[in-house]
Motif scaffolding. Sequence first.
Motif, PDB file in Angstrom:
ATOM      1  N   PRO A  84      -9.806  -2.970 -12.165  1.00 22.72           N
ATOM      2  CA  PRO A  84      -9.913  -1.369 -11.903  1.00 22.72           C
ATOM      3  C   PRO A  84      -9.070  -0.584 -12.751  1.00 22.72           C
ATOM      4  CG  PRO A  84      -8.423  -2.538 -10.191  1.00 22.72           C
ATOM      5  CD  PRO A  84      -8.886  -3.610 -11.112  1.00 22.72           C
ATOM      6  N   ALA A  85      -9.392   0.657 -12.599  1.00 22.96           N
ATOM      7  CA  ALA A  85      -8.670   1.650 -13.651  1.00 22.96           C
ATOM      8  C   ALA A  85      -7.814   2.406 -12.602  1.00 22.96           C
ATOM      9  CB  ALA A  85      -9.771   2.590 -14.154  1.00 22.96           C
ATOM     10  N   MET A  86      -6.895   3.336 -13.250  1.00 16.04           N
ATOM     11  CA  MET A  86      -5.862   4.029 -12.749  1.00 16.04           C
ATOM     12  C   MET A  86      -6.647   5.464 -12.054  1.00 16.04           C
ATOM     13  SD  MET A  86      -2.997   2.506 -12.285  1.00 16.04           S
ATOM     14  CE  MET A  86      -1.721   3.678 -11.758  1.00 16.04           C
ATOM     15  N   PRO A  87      -6.041   5.956 -11.322  1.00 14.47           N
ATOM     16  CA  PRO A  87      -6.803   7.227 -10.679  1.00 14.47           C
ATOM     17  C   PRO A  87      -7.301   8.190 -11.776  1.00 14.47           C
ATOM     18  CG  PRO A  87      -4.811   6.778  -9.229  1.00 14.47           C
ATOM     19  CD  PRO A  87      -4.713   5.906 -10.501  1.00 14.47           C
ATOM     20  N   ASP A  88      -6.662   8.209 -12.884  1.00 14.82           N
ATOM     21  CA  ASP A  88      -6.836   9.295 -14.113  1.00 14.82           C
ATOM     22  C   ASP A  88      -7.869   8.566 -14.794  1.00 14.82           C
ATOM     23  OD1 ASP A  88      -5.969   6.895 -15.322  1.00 14.82           O
ATOM     24  OD2 ASP A  88      -4.134   8.371 -16.289  1.00 14.82           O
ATOM     25  N   SER A 109       7.167  -1.988 -14.027  1.00 15.35           N
ATOM     26  CA  SER A 109       7.936  -1.304 -12.943  1.00 15.35           C
ATOM     27  C   SER A 109       7.076  -0.509 -11.697  1.00 15.35           C
ATOM     28  CB  SER A 109       9.142  -0.293 -13.604  1.00 15.35           C
ATOM     29  OG  SER A 109       8.104   0.717 -14.038  1.00 15.35           O
ATOM     30  N   LEU A 110       5.804  -0.179 -12.069  1.00 16.58           N
ATOM     31  CA  LEU A 110       5.169   0.488 -10.968  1.00 16.58           C
ATOM     32  C   LEU A 110       4.887  -0.777  -9.965  1.00 16.58           C
ATOM     33  CD1 LEU A 110       2.733   2.752 -12.984  1.00 16.58           C
ATOM     34  CD2 LEU A 110       4.337   3.349 -11.385  1.00 16.58           C
ATOM     35  N   TRP A 111       4.593  -1.885 -10.547  1.00 13.18           N
ATOM     36  CA  TRP A 111       4.321  -3.046  -9.540  1.00 13.18           C
ATOM     37  C   TRP A 111       5.366  -3.227  -8.818  1.00 13.18           C
ATOM     38  CZ3 TRP A 111      -0.231  -4.192  -7.673  1.00 13.18           C
ATOM     39  CH2 TRP A 111      -1.340  -3.966  -8.683  1.00 13.18           C
ATOM     40  N   TYR A 112       6.586  -3.227  -9.192  1.00 11.80           N
ATOM     41  CA  TYR A 112       8.040  -3.425  -8.519  1.00 11.80           C
ATOM     42  C   TYR A 112       8.148  -2.519  -7.400  1.00 11.80           C
ATOM     43  CZ  TYR A 112      12.942  -3.636  -7.606  1.00 11.80           C
ATOM     44  OH  TYR A 112      14.102  -3.776  -6.729  1.00 11.80           O
ATOM     45  N   TYR A 113       7.745  -1.264  -7.841  1.00  9.71           N
ATOM     46  CA  TYR A 113       7.635  -0.121  -6.689  1.00  9.71           C
ATOM     47  C   TYR A 113       6.579  -0.193  -5.553  1.00  9.71           C
ATOM     48  CZ  TYR A 113      10.658   2.140 -10.188  1.00  9.71           C
ATOM     49  OH  TYR A 113      11.543   2.392 -11.145  1.00  9.71           O
ATOM     50  N   ALA A 114       5.367  -0.728  -6.182  1.00 12.19           N
ATOM     51  CA  ALA A 114       4.111  -1.048  -5.140  1.00 12.19           C
ATOM     52  C   ALA A 114       4.448  -2.171  -4.199  1.00 12.19           C
ATOM     53  CB  ALA A 114       3.009  -1.408  -6.055  1.00 12.19           C
ATOM     54  N   ALA A 133       2.421   4.231  -7.723  1.00 11.94           N
ATOM     55  CA  ALA A 133       2.879   2.880  -7.076  1.00 11.94           C
ATOM     56  C   ALA A 133       1.980   2.617  -5.573  1.00 11.94           C
ATOM     57  CB  ALA A 133       4.285   2.865  -6.872  1.00 11.94           C
ATOM     58  N   TYR A 134       1.895   3.805  -5.041  1.00 11.55           N
ATOM     59  CA  TYR A 134       0.938   4.217  -3.696  1.00 11.55           C
ATOM     60  C   TYR A 134      -0.262   3.488  -3.874  1.00 11.55           C
ATOM     61  CZ  TYR A 134      -0.403   5.499   0.899  1.00 11.55           C
ATOM     62  OH  TYR A 134      -0.965   5.595   2.159  1.00 11.55           O
ATOM     63  N   TYR A 135      -0.830   3.984  -5.130  1.00 15.68           N
ATOM     64  CA  TYR A 135      -2.654   3.856  -5.123  1.00 15.68           C
ATOM     65  C   TYR A 135      -2.313   2.064  -5.398  1.00 15.68           C
ATOM     66  CZ  TYR A 135      -6.594   3.248  -8.127  1.00 15.68           C
ATOM     67  OH  TYR A 135      -7.745   2.706  -8.796  1.00 15.68           O
ATOM     68  N   LEU A 136      -1.527   1.682  -6.274  1.00 20.24           N
ATOM     69  CA  LEU A 136      -1.611   0.244  -6.723  1.00 20.24           C
ATOM     70  C   LEU A 136      -1.224  -0.546  -5.312  1.00 20.24           C
ATOM     71  CD1 LEU A 136       0.573   0.099  -9.848  1.00 20.24           C
ATOM     72  CD2 LEU A 136      -1.851  -0.156  -9.674  1.00 20.24           C
ATOM     73  N   SER A 137      -0.382  -0.132  -4.594  1.00 15.65           N
ATOM     74  CA  SER A 137      -0.270  -0.868  -2.995  1.00 15.65           C
ATOM     75  C   SER A 137      -1.425  -0.881  -2.265  1.00 15.65           C
ATOM     76  CB  SER A 137       1.095  -0.343  -2.647  1.00 15.65           C
ATOM     77  OG  SER A 137       1.389  -1.076  -1.329  1.00 15.65           O
ATOM     78  N   THR A 155      -4.544   0.702  -2.814  1.00 19.96           N
ATOM     79  CA  THR A 155      -6.137   0.328  -3.076  1.00 19.96           C
ATOM     80  C   THR A 155      -6.249  -0.771  -3.826  1.00 19.96           C
ATOM     81  OG1 THR A 155      -6.053   2.917  -3.237  1.00 19.96           O
ATOM     82  CG2 THR A 155      -7.796   1.760  -4.394  1.00 19.96           C
ATOM     83  N   VAL A 156      -5.642  -0.757  -4.871  1.00 15.83           N
ATOM     84  CA  VAL A 156      -5.756  -1.897  -5.691  1.00 15.83           C
ATOM     85  C   VAL A 156      -5.458  -3.267  -5.122  1.00 15.83           C
ATOM     86  CG1 VAL A 156      -5.176  -2.965  -8.009  1.00 15.83           C
ATOM     87  CG2 VAL A 156      -5.201  -0.324  -7.678  1.00 15.83           C
ATOM     88  N   ALA A 157      -4.167  -3.227  -4.515  1.00 17.35           N
ATOM     89  CA  ALA A 157      -3.517  -4.478  -3.846  1.00 17.35           C
ATOM     90  C   ALA A 157      -4.139  -4.640  -2.605  1.00 17.35           C
ATOM     91  CB  ALA A 157      -2.417  -4.659  -3.725  1.00 17.35           C
ATOM     92  N   ASN A 158      -4.960  -3.732  -1.768  1.00 18.28           N
ATOM     93  CA  ASN A 158      -5.463  -3.591  -0.496  1.00 18.28           C
ATOM     94  C   ASN A 158      -4.396  -3.815   0.484  1.00 18.28           C
ATOM     95  OD1 ASN A 158      -7.481  -3.348   1.407  1.00 18.28           O
ATOM     96  ND2 ASN A 158      -8.068  -5.486   1.278  1.00 18.28           N
ATOM     97  N   SER A 159      -3.046  -3.474   0.255  1.00 16.47           N
ATOM     98  CA  SER A 159      -1.955  -3.422   1.205  1.00 16.47           C
ATOM     99  C   SER A 159      -1.474  -4.829   1.438  1.00 16.47           C
ATOM    100  CB  SER A 159      -2.156  -2.632   2.503  1.00 16.47           C
ATOM    101  OG  SER A 159      -2.595  -1.480   2.439  1.00 16.47           O
ATOM    102  N   ASN A 160      -1.819  -5.639   0.355  1.00 21.63           N
ATOM    103  CA  ASN A 160      -1.362  -7.407   0.673  1.00 21.63           C
ATOM    104  C   ASN A 160       0.037  -7.501  -0.267  1.00 21.63           C
ATOM    105  OD1 ASN A 160      -1.126  -9.880   0.756  1.00 21.63           O
ATOM    106  ND2 ASN A 160      -3.161 -10.477   0.099  1.00 21.63           N
TER     107      ASN A 160
END
Length: 565
Positions: free
Chosen positions: A266-270, A281-286, A313-317, A319-324
Amino acid sequence: MKKLIAFLLSVQLIIAPCQRAYAVVPVVAGVAYAIDFAAPQIIRYIGSEVIFQTITRGMDAVDAYYSAQSKISKSKFASFIRSRASAGNLAAAAILSAVGYYYSDSVLVQDIPIEYAENDIPPVAGYYWKVGSSSGASVLEASQNYFSSAISEGGTILIKTYANDPSLSTIRTVQLISSSGNVRYEERAMRYSCSSGSANISTCQASYTSPTFTQQPVSDSVAEQAIFNDLASLSLSESQIQYLTASDGNQLHQELVNALETAPVPAMPDNDTLIPNQGDSLWYYAHKIATGTAQTTDSTSSTYVPSSSWNAAYYLSNTVANSNPSITGLNSATYTASTGTTTGTGTTTGTGTTTGTGTTTGTGTTTGTGTTTGTGTTTGTGTTTGTGTTTGTGTTTGTGTTTGTGTAAGTGTTTATGSTTVEVPGATIILELTGVESRLDQSNAITQQILDGMGASTATVQTTVIPDSSIALSFWDVRYPEGLKGVFSSFKMNVLSTPIFDWLDSFSLNVGSASEPAFELCFGSIAQIDFGCYSLSADSYVWSAIKAMMIFCALIVSRRIVFGG
């Protein structure tokens, strides 16, 4: 003008969905890694496909993991289950058992009820049947042994009740019917107790139990079709799915990985960049957001997430990771926090004045000679400043002005207590300086305390260039606090909420994760030959050419509909 506006609207309706579908972000294929057991629904059956919610990763080892839907055709999934069952997988064997199949000596079989010929009697433990000189567990088995050579020539066996007494269950009449329908042979079958002999008959064995089913081999195509038909009704638990699909821990079996079709990275929101790689670091925050420990106030804490990175980071956590948290944990495992050192230079300039107080003891001798006539006035001033203790000799000379006539002689003494006594014959002058000195000492001490306090203070005064609007309120009520930008944004939102734009938005297509379609043709078994399934797909360039041709033709048709001709 109306026709031109209608034409432009039709062009927009045709091109806008295509523009959205034609994304500039490169399409990177994904590979299923494991089942996403944190998803609300792990497996679904839609039409002829089985859809798994999987933890997926890009082709490169540093590509990030993400939650995506991976699909496989039901026929391929049924083949995978059959293959796993033949390898001894208990979960796959349980699925086969649910549809009535199992492997016996590496052969796929099913149990079917035993059907006995008309008037034949099922075997009974402790008894056997005899036709002529041949024996068997049942009437049919004994007859087959007796007429074996005639049966090989095309004859069939017909069992009838005993003609003289049809109610007898221990006697039967056996006939051999030729291919033309004539009776070739007729014999009598009789039942005997095993105690009379024939210990080699199965019913005469001590462990014999009367069978109710018999094994019948099942072809792979028949088994796969049965599994295909019953897949939707199967209710598999998480442990069964994991044991069925995994080969090493949680990782999917390679045979299933090869058969699954997964969603691309998937792509980022932009929609300009793909999700970051592992260790970013975004994955660390996610991961902090996914585990519920993230905060944006204390920057010294390990759970701190900068406000500028929160949305990404919220989008990655979520949407991308499905809160997993397992997915965010995999992606942040290689993250290393950066360490830096900052050296600053400061200049401090201070001015201080030190005044010391000392004690001076001295002895002075003053001898003065003067002539006084009448009344005279003498004024003398003396100042002493020193540090420490000094012993010495001082001389004080006073000058006086006298008008008159007379002669005087005397002796004066000076003491360091601040009092000077001058004795003149006929007059004594005393200069009292004690109060002046004490006041000077007190003033110096106060000044020193002030300077010491200024040097020890570390307080800083914050200067604010722009006043805080919540504190320094304006006397003027601003009608448009955000200026022209706010007026335009409000006008834009009002326009976009009108019915005409709601109608136009209904034509928008959400194809953010679209890919080239693939058509699967399954021929199944024809004339006992399994032709299998084949996938028909075209290259992306072919679909681009088809898209361009459809747009061109739509423009021509729109022009003809609007303008005619």
